[in-house]
Every structure is written in C-alpha cells, then in structure tokens.
Scaffold this motif. Structure first.
Motif, PDB file in Angstrom:
ATOM      1  N   TYR A  20       0.843  -1.206   0.000  1.00 47.83           N
ATOM      2  CA  TYR A  20       0.000   0.000   0.000  1.00 47.83           C
ATOM      3  C   TYR A  20       0.872   1.248   0.000  1.00 47.83           C
ATOM      4  O   TYR A  20       1.704   1.438   0.896  1.00 47.83           O
ATOM      5  N   GLY A  21       0.672   2.116  -0.973  1.00 49.32           N
ATOM      6  CA  GLY A  21       1.362   3.398  -0.951  1.00 49.32           C
ATOM      7  C   GLY A  21       0.999   4.184   0.298  1.00 49.32           C
ATOM      8  O   GLY A  21      -0.169   4.281   0.667  1.00 49.32           O
ATOM      9  N   LEU A  28       0.000   6.713  -8.148  1.00 47.30           N
ATOM     10  CA  LEU A  28       0.854   5.603  -7.744  1.00 47.30           C
ATOM     11  C   LEU A  28       2.291   5.855  -8.211  1.00 47.30           C
ATOM     12  O   LEU A  28       3.252   5.454  -7.542  1.00 47.30           O
ATOM     13  N   MET A  31       4.298   7.603  -5.424  1.00 46.32           N
ATOM     14  CA  MET A  31       4.445   7.048  -4.080  1.00 46.32           C
ATOM     15  C   MET A  31       5.932   6.891  -3.750  1.00 46.32           C
ATOM     16  O   MET A  31       6.717   6.438  -4.579  1.00 46.32           O
ATOM     17  N   PHE A  34       5.957   2.248   0.838  1.00 43.11           N
ATOM     18  CA  PHE A  34       4.816   1.340   0.852  1.00 43.11           C
ATOM     19  C   PHE A  34       4.766   0.577   2.167  1.00 43.11           C
ATOM     20  O   PHE A  34       5.799   0.242   2.747  1.00 43.11           O
ATOM     21  N   GLY A  99      -2.619   2.166  -4.210  1.00 45.68           N
ATOM     22  CA  GLY A  99      -2.545   3.443  -3.524  1.00 45.68           C
ATOM     23  C   GLY A  99      -3.924   4.016  -3.291  1.00 45.68           C
ATOM     24  O   GLY A  99      -4.940   3.460  -3.717  1.00 45.68           O
ATOM     25  N   ARG A 101      -5.817   7.433  -4.056  1.00 41.75           N
ATOM     26  CA  ARG A 101      -5.810   8.743  -4.732  1.00 41.75           C
ATOM     27  C   ARG A 101      -6.810   9.675  -4.059  1.00 41.75           C
ATOM     28  O   ARG A 101      -6.514  10.828  -3.749  1.00 41.75           O
ATOM     29  N   HIS A 315      -6.219   2.619   6.772  1.00 43.39           N
ATOM     30  CA  HIS A 315      -5.250   2.221   5.755  1.00 43.39           C
ATOM     31  C   HIS A 315      -5.106   0.704   5.781  1.00 43.39           C
ATOM     32  O   HIS A 315      -4.969   0.106   6.836  1.00 43.39           O
TER      33      HIS A 315
END
Length: 643
Positions: A20-21, A28, A31, A34, A99, A101, A315
């Motif tokens: 995950y960014g 992405l 980023m 991560f 990611g 946005r 997240h």
C-alpha cells in the motif's frame, strides 16, 4: 453421521501481499514508500472472521519464499487454521501494489501471473476439512480459472454433502478475468456474458450470496440491479445481501419485491471515507459473525456495516478489520469523530487486541547498556574506539548466547540490546523466537533525549517491526513542573512515532534517583503518562519489596489500559537476594509478567572477561546460571498467583 464441527468458517482462494502506498492523495507513480499487508478477499475474510471470534480456516497456496512465509505467519498470529494452506515450490506468492488517490480512486496493479494461489486444485481440497466447518466461503475470482473453479466447487459440494452452509462472495475484479488492461485493477465493472455464465452454476449450491450492486449485475447478467437480483433468485434460494456503500445494505431472504427499499434494510454508518479497499471483506466478516450464530438478519447487517465502516476509515484491508472487543465498543458507545482512524479510544483498543503477539510472561536478559560497557572497556585499557567497540560487541554476543541457552526454544524469553554496541547480537536475535527490546534514549539524559535524533518517525521506519522500542526516562511525578512537562512531551512524541510505524513501546521509568520511592510513586508516574495519552505496551519499573507498590501499579493498568502487555521489573545492579525479595512482592500480581535484568547477571562477569580472567565459555556459563536462577525464582513466586 454428523461430523464434528471444529471450525466456524473455511475460506478458499486468493491470498497476496499488498504493498500500500503510504502517501495519500497522489498518483501511484509518485508514491515514495509502501506498507506491507496480507491481502486477497478470502484471506482477508478468514482474518476478519477470526478477529471477530469465529474459528476460521483457510485453503490456498503460497510460494516457498519470504512473502509466502509472511502470509503464513500472519495467519497463524491472527488465529487462522493453516493446516490446509500449502506451500507451492514452483510458484511465487501473488502481489498487489496499490494506492489511495481519493475516496473513490485507488490505483491498483495485480501481479498474479502463474502465482501460487491460482494453482489451487481439487487435490488441495479435503472434503473432511470442509465438513469440519459450519460454512465455507468461495469467491468469484477463483471461478476465472478451470482448476481453481473445480477446487471451489469441490469445497462447496463437500460442505453441502455434510449438511454445512455455502457462502458465495461474488468478488468481481474484471482485470482478473482478463477483461481490462493489466494496469486497470481498480475497474469495478465490465459486462461479460461469459463471466455471467461461469458464475451461474455455482448459485444453486449457495445458502448466502453477497455482492455489491455491480457484482450482482455480473452475476445476474443485467445492469438493472433489481432485475439482476431477480435473475440470481431464479437460480437459488440463498439469502441475498446487496452491499450499497454508504447506504448500507439490503437483504432478501425470500421473493424479490418490486423495490430494493422493500428488502431488509441495514443502514450504513456515517463515517469519513478514507479507503474503500477491503470494505467488502470486512463487511463479510461481520455478517458471518452474526449469520453463523443465527442472529436476526438485521443484526447481521448492523455488524457487517460497522465492520465495513472501520475498513473505509483506515489504511490497509485485513489490518483495518476490528476485533470483537473494538466492534462492540463502537456499537455500544459510538465514536467521538466520523474519522474512526482518528478516534484515540478505538485506536487503543484496536492496537491492544490485534497485536502480532501476546506474551504470557517475559524473562529478558538486558545488555543494552552503553555507558556502563564503555566504562568497563576503558577500565580494561581499551581507550581507542575501534578496539573497544569490537570487544564490547564480542561480549554482547556472549550475553545473547547465554539468553538463548536459558530460553532453550521456550516461549516468553527475550533480550534488551542496542544497535550501536551490540549490533551483531541484535541482528542474530532477529532470526529467532526471542522478544527483542532496543533502546532509543541517550544514556543518562534528563530530560530524555534520543540517539536517533529529532525525526523519530523516519528513524523508526528503519527498525524491524518485531523490535520493541525501549525508552528509559529518569522521571519522578514530583519533579519540577517544567522538567516534568518537557519529559512528558518528548515521551508522547516517541509514543506517537511508535504507533505510526507499528512498533511496540516499552517505557522504563526510574524515579528513585531523583526523589523518594514510596509505595505509590511508580503508580503516580504511570498515571501522569496515561493522562497525556501515552499507553506503552510494556512498563519497566524499579524493584520494590513492598507488595502495596505492585498492587497500586496493577490498579492503574486495570483502570487505564487493560490491554497492556504488562510490567517487567528492572534490576539496577541489585544483589540477587534483593531482587528475589522484590519478585516475591510483585509476581503474584497478574499484570507483572517478569523481569528485564542486566548488571545483576552480567556485571562482574563482564569486568572479569574484559580483564581476561574468564574465557568466553566461562562467561556464558556464569551468565546462564544467574539468569536461570532468576527465572526459577520468579516462577516460584508467581506460582502462588490467584487464578
């Protein structure tokens, strides 16, 4: 004959590592770092179900490499049965890079070419395992490949044959059916009559079918939601659950009415949407918690929607699913903010109930001392930095060997060791089962300062997450106000950095050097830190022979942080007999988990070793014997603890 039910739910299929960014609100492409999580719909559901108190099992494959071991170890930590999770020697574990946005856009790339979980076949499915659970969960993604589709069908049919229930999560990802370009993983819907025809034969096997409106469009073969659900109903008598995002969900347990609003309504929770990925998996986990316990459908919806609310506010996917304790707290007390990820109370419960590991006790050999070892080296004539550092590091490796000898593979043992002088021992310990504490404070600093500098978050991002951040603070609750406030601010900053980077924190408080040490001193110091929002995973406190002191400490933790890992006693170079008297006073309190003692074990041994009057083997032997005696003394003292 009815087979014994040992599990509540078994899921089959997709498991991956999600990268995950960490920068939110950008492409992405932009980023910079991560976070690594376990992912994949059925894997997430297994973890979420386990967190909510269900007994979950998982059928799939992982690669014979680091990421596969990460998934397996995470599932074990989460309490998921992995007896049917196979290691594939020829394929790599699946990977997803994604990611955030904005609340609607999430760039997502799947790396699933010839991956391990898409090699699951009928031979991987044990009918007896399916029949050991109340229900099995199959997902739509795995119907895209003939071999995995056959495995999914075998699991479902075995469950049906055993009188168990079958759950179908439509889980439609067009990219995984090769209906979009490889870079369009976030695409939610592409019409395809071929996919509809592949899903249709599964529907009659099911007792529960869950999907979004778009997913019912593909299952029902039309973009008219009501017509699509009616088409699904024509193929199955299953309970149908249609997820509707912030509007909650609607359930149909019989004929489909003329209006979606006439179904059983499950209102959504008004929360800030931060990340929609994984919300459906959390929703399914919550619904299963109620459905497998035969709760009313309205209550199943309430649990499901609350779990989904947690997921969209955090997240990550699996890491965002709440524990049962956390979920019930939200349902009973609500949240102070619609941004659940910013609710301090919920975050503390989440952290405390989803830890990587709980320790029943902790016996640690502490040799994180830096100033003391440098003084010993100087006394031995090692005045040049290089030879002194090498010699100190060599002794710390011996201390690590002594800890390993006493632990002998048993759970509940650890070390405290620094990176500057004890790097070799620190790195060696990272491959084993020992608990590892690592100091961050500048030795002797008051107010406390940090060796890692002012940017604690960036510094801790370089520490392995299995290392507990240990901070020693010379702090008395009756210190001058300006000094006390400054120390509290610095510790609070460290605590926040630890939470952000996912590290546990041990707060070591030494009050006796700067004021009277009375029965309530440690407890009052703890209260001060709790009052500013600092809730360390571990406390490390001075020895005290008065049982009243430890009763006070226990009362504070029961009141302020019942999910605390516990308290360990430090040594302060006390004679062994004095430590044992303090053990007798403390060990009967359940919150007291053990000790982290150093110089009382290694002090004179180190001086003799630096003077070359004891060799390596002798040093290891003597430290082992002392450590072992303290373990035995604590165990004997704790044996009288009330159940």
């Amino acid at each position: 004959m009815d087979r014994e039910t040992t599990l509540d739910v078994v899921t089959l299929g997709r498991c991956s590592v999600d990268l995950y960014g960490q920068q939110v609100g950008g492409r992405l492409e932009d980023m910079g770092s991560f976070a690594k999580y376990v992912g994949g719909c059925p894997c997430n559901i297994a973890i979420g179900s386990s967190r909510l108190g269900l007994r979950a099992g998982f059928v799939s494959r992982v690669g014979d490499e680091h990421l596969g071991r990460f998934i397996r170890e995470t599932l074990v930590v989460e309490g998921v049965d992995v007896s049917c999770l196979k290691t594939d020697p020829d394929r790599l574990t699946a990977l997803a890079i994604l990611g955030i946005r904005d609340e609607h856009t999430f760039p997502l790339i799947f790396y699933r070419e010839n991956c391990a979980d898409m090699a699951v076949c009928e031979d991987d499915v044990d009918p007896a395992y399916a029949q050991s659970a109340k229900a099995v969960v199959i997902t739509g993604t795995h119907l895209s490949t003939p071999t995995v589709a056959a495995a999914s069908r075998k699991l479902a049919e075995a469950a049906r044959d055993g009188g168990r229930r079958v759950v179908f999560d439509i889980d439609y990802r067009p990219v995984l059916w090769n209906l979009t370009g490889a870079g369009l993983g976030e695409e939610r819907f592409v019409a395809s009559s071929e996919v509809t025809e592949r899903l249709r034969p599964v529907l009659p096997l099911c007792d529960l079918i869950v999907g979004t409106e778009e997913e019912f469009h593909i299952a029902g073969g039309t973009t008219d939601t009501l017509a699509a659900i009616r088409n699904v109903r024509a193929a199955t008598a299953a309970t149908i659950v249609c997820k509707r995002g912030p509007m909650g969900c609607v359930v149909f347990d019989g004929a489909i009415p003329d209006d979606l609003e006439e179904g059983i309504q499950g209102p959504g929770f008004p929360v800030e949407v931060y990340n929609v990925l994984g919300a459906g998996d959390a929703f399914m986990s919550g619904f299963l918690r109620g459905w497998l316990r035969d709760l009313p459908l309205q209550e199943c919806c309430r649990l499901a929607n609350a779990c989904g609310a947690f997921a969209v506010s955090r997240h990550g996917c699996a890491p965002a699913v709440p524990s049962w304790t956390e979920l019930t707290h939200l349902l009973e007390h609500g949240s102070a903010t619609p941004a659940l990820r910013k609710d301090a109370v919920l975050n503390r419960i989440h952290w405390g109930t989803t830890r990587r590991r709980q320790w029943p006790h902790l016996f640690a050999l502490a040799f994180d001392h830096r100033a003391q070892f440098e003084a010993m080296a100087s006394e031995a004539g090692l005045t040049k930095a290089g030879p002194a550092l090498e010699r100190i590091g060599a002794f710390k490796r011996l201390a690590y060997q002594a800890a390993c000898r006493v632990a002998d593979g048993r759970d509940g043992f650890g070390i405290l060791v620094d990176d500057r002088l004890g790097r070799d021992a620190l790195h060696a310990a990272s491959d084993g089962a020992l608990w590892i504490g690592r100091p961050i404070e500048v030795p002797g600093s008051r107010p406390v300062d940090f060796e890692e500098g002012p940017d604690l978050g960036s510094a801790l991002a370089e520490w392995p997450v299995v290392q507990t951040v240990k901070c020693l603070v010379f702090y008395h609750p009756d210190d001058p106000e300006d000094l006390r406030d400054e120390q509290e601010r610095r510790v609070a900053r460290l605590f926040d950095a630890c939470r952000r980077t996912g590290h546990e924190m041990m707060l070591e408080v030494i009050a006796g050097k700067h004021g009277p040490l009375e029965a309530d001193t440690a407890a009052r110091a703890m209260q001060k830190f709790y009052a500013i929002g600092v809730a360390p995973d571990w406390w490390k406190l001075e020895p005290a022979p008065d049982p009243a002191a430890w009763r006070e400490v226990s009362a504070v933790i029961r009141d302020r942080d019942p999910h605390c890992q516990g308290v360990v006693m430090l040594g302060l170079d006390a004679p062994e007999e004095d430590l044992i008297r303090s053990f007798d006073a403390a060990a009967r309190e359940p919150v007291m988990k053990g000790f982290a003692v150093g110089r009382s074990i290694f002090g004179d041994v180190a001086r003799e070793w630096f003077a070359d009057t004891v060799d390596d083997a002798g040093a290891v032997s003597r430290m082992s014997e002392r450590f072992d005696r303290l373990v035995a003394a604590w165990t004997a003292a704790a044996s009288g603890r009330a159940a």
